[in-house]
Design a protein around this motif. Structure first.
Motif: not given
Length: 766
Positions: A434-439, A482-483, A409-412, A475-477
C-alpha cells in the motif's frame, strides 16, 4: 557390528527412515489425556519362552452381505497391478492399501499370499509398505493374521525386504508381537540380519513401556556382539550416566514404579528436549547450507562477470540473452544485473533484451522477477506499464508486488492510477505494498500528467486509508500523506494541518508541503517554530513555507536564519534568503527600503537585494524618491565587496542624480566616482568630475591629484602606453590650475616625451 546390518542403519531419530522416534510424541499426548486410572504393567514373559501365538480377533457383529464375485474381481485386478513390475512403486503400494481397506478374509488371504509366495523381492516390499502406510493412515493395527508371514520374512536374504518387514511389524501394538520380536532378537544362533530386523521393529515402539522392558531383558539374553545394538536403541529412551548395562538396569528399576502417566510424561519431556536439539542442529545445517550456497553463487557471479568483461562488445548482447534464459537462477540474476550496469553507463538495451526482461516477470524465482521489474522500471518508458500491470494481477510474492507498485510511478503512465488506488483501498494488501502504491500515485501526481477525474478518484481512497493507519505504520502514513501533498487538493487540508503538530520529520515535511499548496487560515506561529527544528530538512521546508505564505510579520524569523552562526546548514540558509526576497517582493517599495537594514550584515545578500530594489524603483513612474539613496548604498556596498566594475554604474547614477544636493555631498560623490572609474580603467568623460572636484577642500583636491598621479604611474609600469597617452591628453585638455601637483607631473619632460612620441617615460608614482 551395526554397519553389518543394513536395516539397522539410521536408528537415531534424526536420520532413521524406519525408526523415527519423535513423531510418537503425538501418540504420547493422546495417551496422557486418555488415562483416567493408573494402568498396571503387564507381567513380562520368561526370557526363553516360545513365541506367543497371535490370536485372530473375532468380529463382534456379522458383516454386511457383500457381492463376493465383485470383490473377487476387484481383488484379482489389484493383485495384477501389484505384480506388474512395470508400474511405479506408489501405484503398486496404493493397490496394496486398497486391498487392505477391503479387510475381508479373501482380501487378507491375497495379502498373505503376496507376502509368502514367489521369490521376487519388490512385491514383498510393496506389500510391507502397504501394511505400514495403511496402519499409519488408519491408526489401527493391521490384521493379526499378517504377523506370522511378516515374521517369516525376517529370514529373507534381501536387505530391502528385511527393512520393509521390520517396519510393517512395527505397526502392530499387540504385546504378543513385541514378545515374538524379543525372542527373535535374543536368539543367539539366529542370523544377525534377522535379529537386527526384529530389534529395528522394537526400536520403532520405544514409546511403549512394555517394549522398553523387553529391551532391558535383551541386555541379559544377548551376546556381546549384539548388546551394543540394544544399547543404541535404548539410547532413544533415556540417558543413564555411564550407559552401562548395570546403569540401564538401575534406571529401569526406577521406572517400573512410575505410573503410566508419569512414564509418558517423562518420555514426552525427553523427546521434546531431543526435538529442540534436532531443530537447533537443523537450523545450523540450514545456515551452513545457505552460506555454502551463497559462496557458490558469488563465485559463479564473479566467473560470469569476468567472462562478460572479456567478451567482445558486439557479442555481449547475445551472451546476456543466453544467460537470461539459463536454467540457473544465479545466472539469470547476473545477466539482469549486467543489463542494469549497461543502463547506468548510458547504454540502453535493445528490444530483444527488453522483451527477455519482460518475460522475466514470469520467472519461477522471485528474485529474478523482482530484478526484471526493477530494470524495466528504470527505463522510464510509459509503454512498459501495461505488461507490468497485467503481471501485477497474478503476482503473489509480496516483495515482487511491492517492486511493481514502486516502478509504476517511474513509468509515467496515467493508466496505473486505478490499479494503484485499488491497492490502496485493499484491506488485505500488505502495508509495504500500500505504501509503494501511494508513493507511485504521488509521483504520478507530481509529474502533472493526471487528468482531473483521476485526481478526483484518488482523494477519498487516500483519506479513508489514512484514517485507518495507526501510529506504528510510519512508512505507510508518510507515503499516504506524501501522495496527498503531491495532489495538493484542498480536501486534504485537515490532514496537513493535523500533522503540523507531528514529531516525525517525514510527516512534517509532507504536512508543510501540503499546507503551502492549499494555504493556511490561521497564524503561522507553528510554521515559524519549525524554522528552528532539529532536522535541517524540516527547517528548510518551514522557511520556504514562510516565504510562500508569510507577510512582513514573519520577516524577522526568516532573516534570523540568514546568520551562519544561527543556521549552520547551507540549504536552510539559502532557503531563508529566497524566502526573504519572496516576502519583500510583496511589500511596497518604501517597505522594501526599510527592509534593507535587516540584511546590512550580509553585504553579498544586500548587494543582490539592492540591485533588484533599484531596478524596480527606476521603473516606477515617477521614479521612487529614495531611488538615488539606494543607488548610492548599492555603489558603496559593491565597493566594499571589491566589485568596482559593478559599483561604477551606480556611482554614475548617484552622481547624476546629485545635482540638487549640497556642494559637499556632490563633491563626496564625485570623489568616489573618480576613484571607482580609475580602479575600473574607465577614464572617458572624467573632465566634469575634475571640474566639480576643483571646488573641493584642499585635502580632497590633494587626494584627487595623488590618486590620478598614482594611476598614471600604474599605466606606465604596466607599459600600457596607449592608454597612458590618451589619459594624459585628456588631463592636459582641461584646466589644471586647481591641480598644481598634477600639472607639474604632466609637464615633466619624460611624461611629455612619452605622450608625444609614444616612448616609455620615467614616471614617478607620486
Amino acid at each position: 557390528m551395526v554397519k553389518d546390518v543394513p536395516h539397522l542403519v539410521g536408528l537415531r531419530q534424526d536420520d532413521a527412515p524406519y525408526a523415527p522416534m519423535w513423531p510418537y510424541a503425538l501418540r504420547q499426548i493422546v495417551l496422557i489425556l486418555a488415562l483416567a486410572l493408573p494402568v498396571t504393567a503387564s507381567a513380562q514373559p520368561a526370557p526363553d519362552a516360545a513365541p506367543v501365538p497371535v490370536q485372530t480377533p473375532v468380529p463382534s457383529e456379522s458383516p454386511e452381505p457383500v457381492d463376493t464375485q465383485l470383490v473377487d474381481t476387484q481383488l484379482e485386478a489389484q493383485r495384477a497391478i501389484i505384480l506388474n513390475l512395470e508400474d511405479s512403486l506408489d501405484t503398486r503400494v496404493g493397490q496394496g492399501i486398497a486391498m487392505l481397506n477391503i479387510g475381508s478374509k479373501p482380501a487378507i488371504d491375497h495379502v498373505i499370499n503376496l507376502l509368502i509366495t514367489g521369490t521376487e523381492p519388490s512385491t514383498k516390499v510393496v506389500m510391507c509398505l502397504a501394511i505400514q502406510r495403511w496402519a499409519q493412515q488408519t491408526s489401527n493395527d493391521p490384521d493379526a493374521r499378517l504377523v506370522d508371514p511378516l515374521l517369516t520374512m525376517l529370514d529373507h536374504p534381501s536387505d530391502d525386504v528385511l527393512q520393509a518387514a521390520s517396519s510393517a511389524l512395527a505397526q502392530f501394538q499387540d504385546p504378543a508381537v513385541f514378545e515374538s520380536l524379543r525372542l527373535i532378537a535374543g536368539k543367539q544362533d539366529a542370523a544377525m540380519s534377522k535379529r537386527g530386523a526384529a530389534l529395528s521393529a522394537l526400536a520403532q515402539n520405544t514409546d511403549r513401556r512394555e517394549v522398553v522392558a523387553k529391551l532391558i531383558q535383551l541386555l541379559d539374553t544377548t551376546d556381546e556382539q549384539f548388546r551394543p545394538m540394544v544399547l543404541a536403541v535404548l539410547g532413544h529412551v533415556a540417558s543413564p550416566e555411564d550407559g552401562s548395562v548395570e546403569a540401564w538396569k538401575s534406571w529401569w528399576k526406577s521406572q517400573e514404579s512410575l505410573s503410566e502417566m508419569q512414564w509418558l510424561r517423562n518420555q514426552l519431556q525427553l523427546e521434546s528436549r531431543r526435538l529442540d536439539a534436532s531443530e537447533l542442529e537443523l537450523r545450523k545445517f540450514r545456515e551452513s547450507a545457505k552460506s555454502q550456497r551463497d559462496q557458490l553463487a558469488n563465485r559463479l557471479t564473479e566467473a560470469l562477470t569476468a567472462q562478460y568483461r572479456l567478451t567482445a562488445t558486439e557479442s555481449k548482447n547475445a551472451l546476456i540473452l543466453g544467460w537470461l534464459a539459463d536454467p540457473t537462477p544465479t545466472t539469470r540474476l547476473v545477466a539482469a544485473g549486467l543489463v542494469a550496469e549497461q543502463i547506468s553507463e548510458g547504454n540502453l538495451p535493445d528490444e530483444k533484451t527488453r522483451q527477455a526482461l519482460r518475460e522475466g516477470y514470469n520467472d519461477p524465482t522471485a528474485a529474478v522477477r523482482k530484478k526484471s521489474v526493477e530494470i524495466v522500471g528504470a527505463l522510464n518508458d510509459p509503454d512498459d506499464a501495461p505488461p507490468m500491470l497485467a503481471h501485477l494481477q497474478n503476482e503473489t510474492d509480496a516483495g515482487v508486488r511491492e517492486t511493481i507498485l514502486s516502478m509504476l510511478g517511474k513509468l509515467r503512465n496515467p493508466s496505473a492510477v486505478i490499479p494503484l488506488v485499488d491497492e490502496i483501498v485493499d484491506v488485505n494488501a500488505s502495508e509495504s505494498c500500500v505504501a509503494a502504491a501511494a508513493e507511485s500515485l504521488g509521483t504520478l501526481a507530481s509529474r502533472d500528467i493526471l487528468e482531473p477525474d483521476q485526481i478526483a478518484r484518488s482523494i477519498e481512497p487516500l483519506r479513508s486509508r489514512y484514517a485507518m493507519v495507526d501510529g506504528s505504520s510510519k512508512r505507510l502514513k508518510v507515503a499516504l500523506l506524501k501522495a496527498m501533498a503531491a495532489i495538493g487538493s484542498a480536501e486534504f487540508k485537515p490532514e496537513f494541518e493535523a500533522n503540523l503538530a507531528a514529531f516525525d520529520p517525514e510527516l512534517l515535511l509532507q504536512a508543510i508541503r501540503g499546507i503551502v499548496l492549499v494555504g493556511y487560515d490561521g497564524r503561522l506561529d507553528r510554521i515559524s517554530e519549525l524554522t528552528s527544528h532539529a532536522d535541517a530538512r524540516v527547517r528548510q521546508k518551514a522557511i520556504g513555507a514562510l516565504g510562500a505564505l508569510g507577510t512582513l510579520a514573519e520577516i524577522d524569523t526568516v532573516a534570523a536564519r540568514l546568520n551562519p552562526s544561527v543556521e549552520k546548514v547551507d540549504g536552510p540558509r539559502q532557503q531563508a534568503w529566497l524566502a526573504f526576497e519572496t516576502i519583500s517582493s510583496r511589500a511596497s517599495l518604501s517597505e522594501r527600503v526599510a527592509l534593507a537594514n535587516k540584511i546590512k550584515d550580509y553585504p553579498n545578500l544586500l548587494a543582490e537585494y539592492l540591485t533588484d530594489l533599484e531596478a524596480d524603483m527606476s521603473k516606477a513612474k515617477p521614479p521612487h524618491p529614495k531611488c538615488s539613496e539606494i543607488q548610492g548604498l548599492l555603489a558603496k556596498t559593491f565597493v566594499g565587496l571589491g566589485r568596482n566594475v559593478e559599483a561604477l554604474p551606480y556611482w554614475r547614477k548617484y552622481y547624476e542624480s546629485s545635482t540638487g544636493r549640497s556642494d559637499s555631498d556632490r563633491i563626496a560623490i564625485a570623489s568616489e566616482l573618480l576613484k571607482c572609474s580609475l580602479a575600473c580603467d574607465k577614464t572617458e568623460g572624467l573632465q566634469e568630475l575634475f571640474l566639480t572636484l576643483s571646488k573641493a577642500p584642499a585635502n580632497t583636491v590633494e587626494s584627487v591629484q595623488r590618486d590620478t598621479i598614482r594611476y598614471l604611474g600604474e599605466l606606465a609600469s604596466a607599459q600600457r602606453f596607449d592608454e597612458l597617452n590618451t589619459f594624459s591628453k585628456l588631463l592636459r585638455d582641461m584646466p589644471l590650475e586647481p591641480y598644481p601637483l598634477l600639472r607639474t607631473h604632466l609637464e615633466s619632460s619624460a611624461l611629455h616625451d612619452a605622450s608625444s612620441n609614444g616612448v616609455q617615460p620615467a614616471v614617478s608614482n607620486g
